[in-house]
Design a protein around this motif. Structure first.
Motif, PDB file in Angstrom:
ATOM      1  N   ILE A   2      49.595 -16.554  21.774  1.00  0.00           N
ATOM      2  CA  ILE A   2      48.721 -15.440  21.406  1.00  0.00           C
ATOM      3  C   ILE A   2      49.483 -14.680  20.317  1.00  0.00           C
ATOM      4  O   ILE A   2      50.630 -14.283  20.524  1.00  0.00           O
ATOM      5  CB  ILE A   2      48.420 -14.540  22.617  1.00  0.00           C
ATOM      6  N   SER A  46      57.249  -9.273  22.199  1.00  0.00           N
ATOM      7  CA  SER A  46      56.463 -10.157  23.064  1.00  0.00           C
ATOM      8  C   SER A  46      55.992 -11.404  22.317  1.00  0.00           C
ATOM      9  O   SER A  46      55.214 -12.199  22.856  1.00  0.00           O
ATOM     10  CB  SER A  46      55.248  -9.400  23.631  1.00  0.00           C
ATOM     11  N   PHE A  48      54.291 -11.540  19.250  1.00  0.00           N
ATOM     12  CA  PHE A  48      53.116 -11.416  18.358  1.00  0.00           C
ATOM     13  C   PHE A  48      53.596 -11.222  16.918  1.00  0.00           C
ATOM     14  O   PHE A  48      54.620 -10.575  16.698  1.00  0.00           O
ATOM     15  CB  PHE A  48      52.275 -10.193  18.751  1.00  0.00           C
ATOM     16  N   ALA A 126      45.412  -9.539  22.065  1.00  0.00           N
ATOM     17  CA  ALA A 126      45.760  -8.376  22.892  1.00  0.00           C
ATOM     18  C   ALA A 126      45.137  -7.118  22.317  1.00  0.00           C
ATOM     19  O   ALA A 126      44.916  -7.025  21.104  1.00  0.00           O
ATOM     20  CB  ALA A 126      47.274  -8.218  22.966  1.00  0.00           C
ATOM     21  N   LYS A 142      54.756  -9.242  27.123  1.00  0.00           N
ATOM     22  CA  LYS A 142      55.333 -10.578  27.297  1.00  0.00           C
ATOM     23  C   LYS A 142      55.062 -11.061  28.730  1.00  0.00           C
ATOM     24  O   LYS A 142      54.674 -12.219  28.943  1.00  0.00           O
ATOM     25  CB  LYS A 142      56.829 -10.552  27.005  1.00  0.00           C
ATOM     26  N   THR A 145      51.448 -12.136  28.617  1.00  0.00           N
ATOM     27  CA  THR A 145      51.082 -13.370  27.903  1.00  0.00           C
ATOM     28  C   THR A 145      51.488 -14.593  28.736  1.00  0.00           C
ATOM     29  O   THR A 145      50.770 -15.587  28.779  1.00  0.00           O
ATOM     30  CB  THR A 145      51.722 -13.470  26.500  1.00  0.00           C
ATOM     31  N   TYR A 148      48.878 -14.909  31.331  1.00  0.00           N
ATOM     32  CA  TYR A 148      47.602 -15.288  30.711  1.00  0.00           C
ATOM     33  C   TYR A 148      47.567 -16.788  30.415  1.00  0.00           C
ATOM     34  O   TYR A 148      46.564 -17.457  30.673  1.00  0.00           O
ATOM     35  CB  TYR A 148      47.365 -14.492  29.424  1.00  0.00           C
ATOM     36  N   ILE A 212      44.583  -8.397  27.535  1.00  0.00           N
ATOM     37  CA  ILE A 212      44.487  -9.645  26.768  1.00  0.00           C
ATOM     38  C   ILE A 212      43.076 -10.175  27.003  1.00  0.00           C
ATOM     39  O   ILE A 212      42.649 -10.341  28.156  1.00  0.00           O
ATOM     40  CB  ILE A 212      45.541 -10.691  27.192  1.00  0.00           C
TER      41      ILE A 212
END
Ligand code: G1P
Length: 291
Positions: A2, A46, A48, A126, A142, A145, A148, A212
């Protein structure tokens, strides 16, 4: 992976007036950094790399803060201010892909998220609210994710929301959920209620500003009714649940600091001051003199 995070920063910041008349609430200093930088740090840590800011008129300074200021850099270079130059460059290099979209009329959080649809495209993303800071060993996003990615193997277009227990008297400040616990820190959400009165709250589990979403959320945000002039993100989430898309709640590990009001902002300032060894001393000395 992500990669994209949407930061809705178009709000007027009325809870922090009068200072927010001229300074976006996201740029209020928490020690020597604007509060939004703490959130950006969590997002970057995290994993991204694409940050999408949903701004409004007068909020461009948020983007400028993370952009390159060549004039300032040359000024510092010419005067051999190496340490200051490093400080500035460190901020300017944080966000690899920085983009923004304008919410021209304030119409609520659901509408702000919908403004990011074109920039998000067809991938899970997110949504991170700048008022909520989370201090934790593993960055909150983090933690999310990782969960997720695990959920997306077994569910169809899942979404995940960070939750925190709050005292009953605080439920009217947040979105509150009702659901079924499926793992120690994971809940399958059945119902979300935006800012209920304590006697109407289905639980004391509040939504914090970390989500998310599968991009399917945009379809639900488009069909929303306005409530008091606003499109609520919470209503979009409920519509998604009602159509059978799974929405999970995650009890994150860490300390949440709500900087959206004066008391919370002050507490966050003290929290981060106590984490800094030199400022901790200043605070201790000051407190020993006044008490
Ligand atoms: C928003 C959401 C709410 C959530 C909160 C978290 O409210 O609508 O559901 O609990 O953020 O901070 P706001 O603070 O924008 O009023």
């Amino acid at each position: 992976m992500i990669r994209k995070a949407v930061l809705p920063v178009a709000g007027l910041g009325t809870r922090m007036l009068p200072v927010t008349k001229v300074i976006p609430k996201e740029l209020l200093p928490l020690l020597n950094r604007p509060v939004i930088e703490y959130v950006v740090d969590e997002i970057i840590a995290s994993g991204f790399d694409s940050l999408i800011f949903v701004i409004s008129y007068g909020k461009e300074a948020i983007l400028d803060y993370f952009d390159i200021d060549s004039g300032l850099k040359s000024f510092l270079k010419e005067r051999n201010k190496e340490a200051l130059l490093k400080l500035v460059e460190e901020v300017e290099e944080k966000i690899k892909y920085l983009s923004s979209v304008r919410q021209k009329i304030p119409q609520g959080l659901g509408h702000a998220v919908l403004m990011a649809e074109r920039l998000v495209g067809q991938e899970p993303f997110a949504v991170v609210l700048g008022d909520d800071l989370v201090d934790s060993d593993v960055p909150c996003l983090k933690q999310m994710t990782e969960i997720y990615l695990r959920l997306s193997v077994r569910s169809n277009k899942p979404s995940l929301i960070a939750l925190e227990e709050v005292p009953l008297e605080d439920v009217s400040k947040y979105g509150i959920i009702d659901g079924e616990r499926i793992e120690e820190d994971l809940i399958l959400i059945k119902r979300v209620v935006e800012k209920p009165a304590p006697e109407e709250a289905p639980s004391t589990l509040s939504i914090i500003g970390r989500y998310i979403f599968d991009p399917i959320i945009f379809e639900f945000l488009k069909g929303l009714p306005k409530v008091s002039g606003e499109y609520q993100l919470t209503d979009g989430i409920q519509a998604m649940i009602d159509e059978g898309y799974p929405v999970y709640g995650y009890l994150f590990k860490g300390k949440r600091l709500d900087t959206g009001n004066l008391k919370g902002f002050f507490e966050a300032t003290l929290h981060y001051a106590l984490k800094d060894s030199s400022l901790r001393e200043v605070l201790r000395n000051f407190c020993s003199k006044v008490s």
